[in-house]
Design a protein around this motif. Sequence first.
Motif, PDB file in Angstrom:
ATOM      1  N   ASP A   1      10.403  -2.450  10.641  1.00 32.86           N
ATOM      2  CA  ASP A   1      10.821  -0.998  10.821  1.00 32.86           C
ATOM      3  C   ASP A   1      10.238  -0.673  12.071  1.00 32.86           C
ATOM      4  O   ASP A   1       9.447  -0.388  12.562  1.00 32.86           O
ATOM      5  CB  ASP A   1      10.097  -0.366   9.780  1.00 32.86           C
ATOM      6  N   TRP A   2      11.468  -0.791  13.166  1.00 35.39           N
ATOM      7  CA  TRP A   2      10.958  -0.663  14.604  1.00 35.39           C
ATOM      8  C   TRP A   2      10.793   0.667  14.807  1.00 35.39           C
ATOM      9  O   TRP A   2       9.982   0.794  15.852  1.00 35.39           O
ATOM     10  CB  TRP A   2      12.341  -1.282  15.196  1.00 35.39           C
ATOM     11  N   GLU A   3      11.367   1.594  14.283  1.00 34.01           N
ATOM     12  CA  GLU A   3      10.816   3.234  14.681  1.00 34.01           C
ATOM     13  C   GLU A   3       9.480   3.380  14.234  1.00 34.01           C
ATOM     14  O   GLU A   3       8.783   3.921  15.088  1.00 34.01           O
ATOM     15  CB  GLU A   3      11.567   3.966  13.785  1.00 34.01           C
ATOM     16  N   TYR A   4       8.841   2.909  13.014  1.00 39.53           N
ATOM     17  CA  TYR A   4       7.690   2.938  12.636  1.00 39.53           C
ATOM     18  C   TYR A   4       6.774   2.254  13.652  1.00 39.53           C
ATOM     19  O   TYR A   4       5.654   2.573  14.080  1.00 39.53           O
ATOM     20  CB  TYR A   4       7.586   2.539  11.227  1.00 39.53           C
ATOM     21  N   ARG A   5       6.997   0.885  13.852  1.00 41.29           N
ATOM     22  CA  ARG A   5       6.371   0.047  14.894  1.00 41.29           C
ATOM     23  C   ARG A   5       6.146   0.802  16.126  1.00 41.29           C
ATOM     24  O   ARG A   5       4.780   0.835  16.627  1.00 41.29           O
ATOM     25  CB  ARG A   5       6.941  -1.263  15.155  1.00 41.29           C
TER      26      ARG A   5
ATOM     27  N   ARG B   1       1.993  -4.960  11.906  1.00 43.62           N
ATOM     28  CA  ARG B   1       2.793  -5.487  10.779  1.00 43.62           C
ATOM     29  C   ARG B   1       2.310  -5.396   9.210  1.00 43.62           C
ATOM     30  O   ARG B   1       2.920  -4.990   8.575  1.00 43.62           O
ATOM     31  CB  ARG B   1       2.824  -6.955  11.106  1.00 43.62           C
TER      32      ARG B   1
ATOM     33  N   GLU C   1       3.075  -1.848   8.547  1.00 42.53           N
ATOM     34  CA  GLU C   1       4.202  -1.653   8.221  1.00 42.53           C
ATOM     35  C   GLU C   1       4.444  -1.913   6.865  1.00 42.53           C
ATOM     36  O   GLU C   1       5.099  -1.559   5.957  1.00 42.53           O
ATOM     37  CB  GLU C   1       5.092  -2.421   9.245  1.00 42.53           C
TER      38      GLU C   1
ATOM     39  N   LYS D   1       3.335   0.500   4.433  1.00 44.97           N
ATOM     40  CA  LYS D   1       4.378   1.703   4.382  1.00 44.97           C
ATOM     41  C   LYS D   1       5.643   1.378   3.631  1.00 44.97           C
ATOM     42  O   LYS D   1       6.156   2.218   2.754  1.00 44.97           O
ATOM     43  CB  LYS D   1       4.709   2.170   5.762  1.00 44.97           C
ATOM     44  N   THR D   2       6.280   0.196   3.723  1.00 44.24           N
ATOM     45  CA  THR D   2       7.216  -0.164   3.160  1.00 44.24           C
ATOM     46  C   THR D   2       7.400  -0.393   1.761  1.00 44.24           C
ATOM     47  O   THR D   2       7.852   0.037   0.913  1.00 44.24           O
ATOM     48  CB  THR D   2       7.821  -1.242   3.879  1.00 44.24           C
TER      49      THR D   2
END
Length: 316
Positions: A119-123, A163, A166, A169-170
């Motif tokens: 999730d690049w936006e979250y990263r 990571r 992330e 979160k997912t």
Amino acid sequence: MPLPLWILTGPTASGKTELGLKISNNTGMEIISADSMLVYRGMDIGTEKPSPDVRNKIPHHLIDIVDPWEEYSVGQYVKDFEAVTQSLRQQGKQFIVVGGTALYLKAIMDGLFEGPPADWEYRNSLKTIAGEKGPHYLHALLSEIDPETAGKLHFNDQKRIIRALEVFKTTKQRISSFQTQFGHKNPKYDCNLVAIEYERDALYKRIETRVDRMFARGLLDEVRGLVSNPLGLSRQASQALGYKEIMDFFNGKYTFSEVTREIKQRTRRFAKRQMTWFRSFSNIHWIHAGTENDTTNLSEQFLAWYTTAKRPYQQK
């Protein structure tokens, strides 16, 4: 029964490629690359990729298999690796794995944890937070939700901390709960791992020589050609050591002398991180270089180790 797997690794600029070629000439083994940047076509000088002439003489695998604008994951590498090893074994060919991408090696030896996609936006938001509040802040966040994982990670290990956050979160689950099989020996292979070790000053001198050599061979023109392609570079390829800094140089961030120093400094830091990874591997055999250019000695050490390590398989 696990199949024997011979692996040669070491930090960047330690001479793995040259040593692998010498070993291949002595044993007849083909070479499987375990380098995350050698997979990309056109990224040749900055990775010191073996030349086409060399690869015509000694078969290499998992080199030049994707274009630089394509994404390529460790999961895909494992699938490609298993396809290559199966094909070579069916043909009765011997091979050695050569490369310094620790995550690739760990995935081969210990199996692969395949979590949710990035999730690049979250990263990126977490990277911004770390920049504002410092690396301790993200480590503290992880300690609250997954103390087991946080306890294994240094607060500066931002990539793995992000990571882990992330994944939580997912999936709403700790990354440690997914990793029960990760970190155990891969039942497919009986891995025999040997690593090159240089004294720090000798390795750093080799790094400086390597960077100077890459510039002399035309690294600037290679990167200029890559970034001029309308398809650009993938996220992974654009972060390649040397390439990223030169792109910053093109954008005016560095002068030429500054970018040269920056690449050398970051390469030294990368080599240090690699050594930390390698020392965490179990059952690793070290071969020690005594000088700045010690390929003959290293090949003799490797062949002595290989001959001894091979005997149990020959007796079965």
